[in-house]
Design a protein around this motif. Structure first.
Motif, PDB file in Angstrom:
ATOM      1  N   ASP A  58       0.855  -1.183   0.000  1.00 28.77           N
ATOM      2  CA  ASP A  58       0.000   0.000   0.000  1.00 28.77           C
ATOM      3  C   ASP A  58       0.894   1.238   0.000  1.00 28.77           C
ATOM      4  N   SER A  59       0.865   2.008  -1.070  1.00 25.71           N
ATOM      5  CA  SER A  59       1.737   3.182  -1.188  1.00 25.71           C
ATOM      6  C   SER A  59       1.437   4.224  -0.117  1.00 25.71           C
ATOM      7  N   ALA A  60       0.198   4.234   0.418  1.00 18.72           N
ATOM      8  CA  ALA A  60      -0.132   5.189   1.476  1.00 18.72           C
ATOM      9  C   ALA A  60       0.661   4.918   2.752  1.00 18.72           C
ATOM     10  N   PRO A  63       5.655   5.899   4.113  1.00 17.05           N
ATOM     11  CA  PRO A  63       6.464   6.497   5.186  1.00 17.05           C
ATOM     12  C   PRO A  63       6.724   5.547   6.347  1.00 17.05           C
ATOM     13  N   TYR A  64       5.730   4.737   6.691  1.00 14.39           N
ATOM     14  CA  TYR A  64       5.920   3.767   7.777  1.00 14.39           C
ATOM     15  C   TYR A  64       6.958   2.709   7.377  1.00 14.39           C
ATOM     16  N   ALA A  65       6.879   2.236   6.137  1.00 17.24           N
ATOM     17  CA  ALA A  65       7.825   1.219   5.669  1.00 17.24           C
ATOM     18  C   ALA A  65       9.242   1.764   5.655  1.00 17.24           C
ATOM     19  N   VAL A  66       9.401   3.002   5.195  1.00 14.19           N
ATOM     20  CA  VAL A  66      10.731   3.624   5.183  1.00 14.19           C
ATOM     21  C   VAL A  66      11.260   3.759   6.610  1.00 14.19           C
ATOM     22  N   ALA A  67      10.381   4.119   7.534  1.00 15.06           N
ATOM     23  CA  ALA A  67      10.797   4.252   8.937  1.00 15.06           C
ATOM     24  C   ALA A  67      11.269   2.916   9.498  1.00 15.06           C
ATOM     25  N   THR A  68      10.618   1.817   9.119  1.00 13.82           N
ATOM     26  CA  THR A  68      11.056   0.513   9.614  1.00 13.82           C
ATOM     27  C   THR A  68      12.425   0.133   9.052  1.00 13.82           C
ATOM     28  N   VAL A  69      12.720   0.575   7.837  1.00  7.35           N
ATOM     29  CA  VAL A  69      14.052   0.325   7.269  1.00  7.35           C
ATOM     30  C   VAL A  69      15.105   1.081   8.074  1.00  7.35           C
ATOM     31  N   THR A 155       2.261  -2.850   7.088  1.00  7.36           N
ATOM     32  CA  THR A 155       3.099  -1.837   6.448  1.00  7.36           C
ATOM     33  C   THR A 155       3.937  -2.427   5.333  1.00  7.36           C
ATOM     34  N   TRP A 156       4.427  -3.639   5.549  1.00  3.21           N
ATOM     35  CA  TRP A 156       5.283  -4.280   4.545  1.00  3.21           C
ATOM     36  C   TRP A 156       4.503  -4.946   3.425  1.00  3.21           C
ATOM     37  N   GLY A 157       3.186  -4.984   3.529  1.00  5.06           N
ATOM     38  CA  GLY A 157       2.387  -5.638   2.491  1.00  5.06           C
ATOM     39  C   GLY A 157       2.316  -7.142   2.636  1.00  5.06           C
ATOM     40  N   TRP A 158       2.664  -7.648   3.826  1.00  3.50           N
ATOM     41  CA  TRP A 158       2.607  -9.092   4.051  1.00  3.50           C
ATOM     42  C   TRP A 158       1.183  -9.532   4.381  1.00  3.50           C
ATOM     43  N   HIS A 266      -0.478  11.389  13.377  1.00  6.27           N
ATOM     44  CA  HIS A 266      -0.201  10.014  13.805  1.00  6.27           C
ATOM     45  C   HIS A 266       1.006   9.457  13.045  1.00  6.27           C
ATOM     46  N   MET A 267       1.055   9.689  11.744  1.00  8.88           N
ATOM     47  CA  MET A 267       2.167   9.184  10.938  1.00  8.88           C
ATOM     48  C   MET A 267       3.487   9.793  11.390  1.00  8.88           C
TER      49      MET A 267
END
Length: 365
Positions: A58-60, A63-69, A155-158, A266-267
């Protein structure tokens, strides 16, 4: 009983440089950077593969996915720096050596699961200090664990939730594209599935508020606390939880009023907290498994009755392997008083007092 001359004559070594030589610092920093980069790349690859080449991503939630990286990089970097220190390196080796030891498993097959449950899960050692602190810590721990178990895979799309009608109430939960569960959003299971993060927030808020209140009222906590290290993580948890609940409140009762502003707030709070975790107080979360291994290391030694007696009074100090490990750590750090590890706390105080009278206050009674 005469006092050991090696202890009475021991004097603290002259203060040395507080930092390692520049080449050593560069070597540790290089290894830590390499470890952080490798872990980040592995996580990126896992996100791409786990989301079926980003088809379920989910492209929305980018930011969360980048933060986990960034979180993965920071944790790997900080952990590598931590285990590079002599004391932590010994703790790591002994702890994880005991953790994965087949011999320890044969001696006490139930010890490891029991310690994982009591030391990692229910943290019984906190209950000995204060029941209120233990309860608050449990609320934060299980709330954050539940939130992470839901947020990270989404967030990761799993994890994906799909509906044939597009708007429910029948939904399917899929993991890596495979159907795992079908449920109705209007029944109890469906409500729990869609409000898991709200439940996590309800758990976290009272626990974080208790610790925040304690740090504002307790003199012992106030004395040594730092805003960025002790207070900021609690504030972040409260902001994340409150804004998450307000998102649900907005969507149900306000027909989406203020939703965009709350979603951005929240984000931002979640992204900041994820990036901050490796460099703040919450880093102890990833350190705790090594401590569990050390507890197992001491437990198996007690099973073999390898108890080290105090050299002065004969009372048990700790297990013999643990005392030897402590002496080795002191030698690695060039502290110059590793013999003190062979005495119980009471005898250490007596020896220090005797040394003070002998060398500082001669003749004073």
């Amino acid at each position: 009983m005469s006092e050991p001359t090696e202890v009475l004559a021991a004097a603290p070594p002259p203060p040395g440089p507080s930092e390692a030589p520049p080449p050593a610092r560069r070597s540790v920093a290089a290894r830590a950077t390499l470890a952080g980069t490798a872990v980040s790349l592995l996580l990126i690859a896992a996100i791409v593969l786990g989301s079926r080449l980003l088809r379920d991503f989910d492209s929305a939630l980018l930011p969360y996915a980048v933060a986990t990286v960034f979180l993965a990089f920071g944790v790997a970097y900080r952990y590598t720096v931590w285990v590079s220190a002599p004391g932590a390196r010994r703790l790591f080796k002994k702890g994880f050596g005991s953790f994965f030891s087949a011999a320890n498993f044969k001696k006490a097959p139930t010890a490891l699961p029991k310690m994982i449950a009591t030391y990692l899960g229910f943290q019984k050692f906190l209950g000995a200090r204060s029941r209120a602190r233990w309860a608050a810590h449990q609320l934060i721990f299980w709330g954050c664990l539940l939130a992470a178990a839901i947020t990270f895979p989404l967030t990761w799309g799993w994890f994906t939730f799909t509906s044939d009608s597009g708007s429910g109430p029948g939904y399917e939960m899929r993991i890596w594209g495979f159907k795992v569960l079908g449920f109705n959003a209007l029944d109890i299971l469906g409500w729990l599935m869609f409000h898991g993060l709200d439940i996590a927030a309800v758990l976290v808020i009272p626990g974080a508020c208790y610790f925040l209140w304690r740090r504002m009222k307790d003199r012992g906590a106030i004395t040594g606390q730092r805003f960025a290290y002790d207070l900021l993580p609690l504030i972040c948890l409260i902001v994340i939880s409150v804004t998450g609940l307000l998102l649900t409140f907005s969507s149900i009762f306000l027909h989406g009023g203020g939703y965009e502003f709350l979603a951005i707030l929240h984000m931002v709070s979640v992204v900041f907290t994820l990036i901050y975790i490796p460099f703040g107080k919450f880093f102890h979360i990833v350190q705790r498994p090594a401590a569990v291994g050390m507890q197992l290391f001491k437990y198996t030694a007690r099973q073999d009755e390898q108890v080290f007696p105090c050299k002065r009074c004969g009372e048990p100090v700790d297990t013999a392997p643990y005392v030897e490990n402590l002496r080795g750590t002191m030698k690695d750090l060039d502290l110059g008083f590793d013999s003190w590890a062979e005495y119980c706390p009471r005898c250490k105080r007596v020896l220090r007092g005797t040394a003070y009278l002998a060398h500082v206050k001669k003749g004073f009674k």
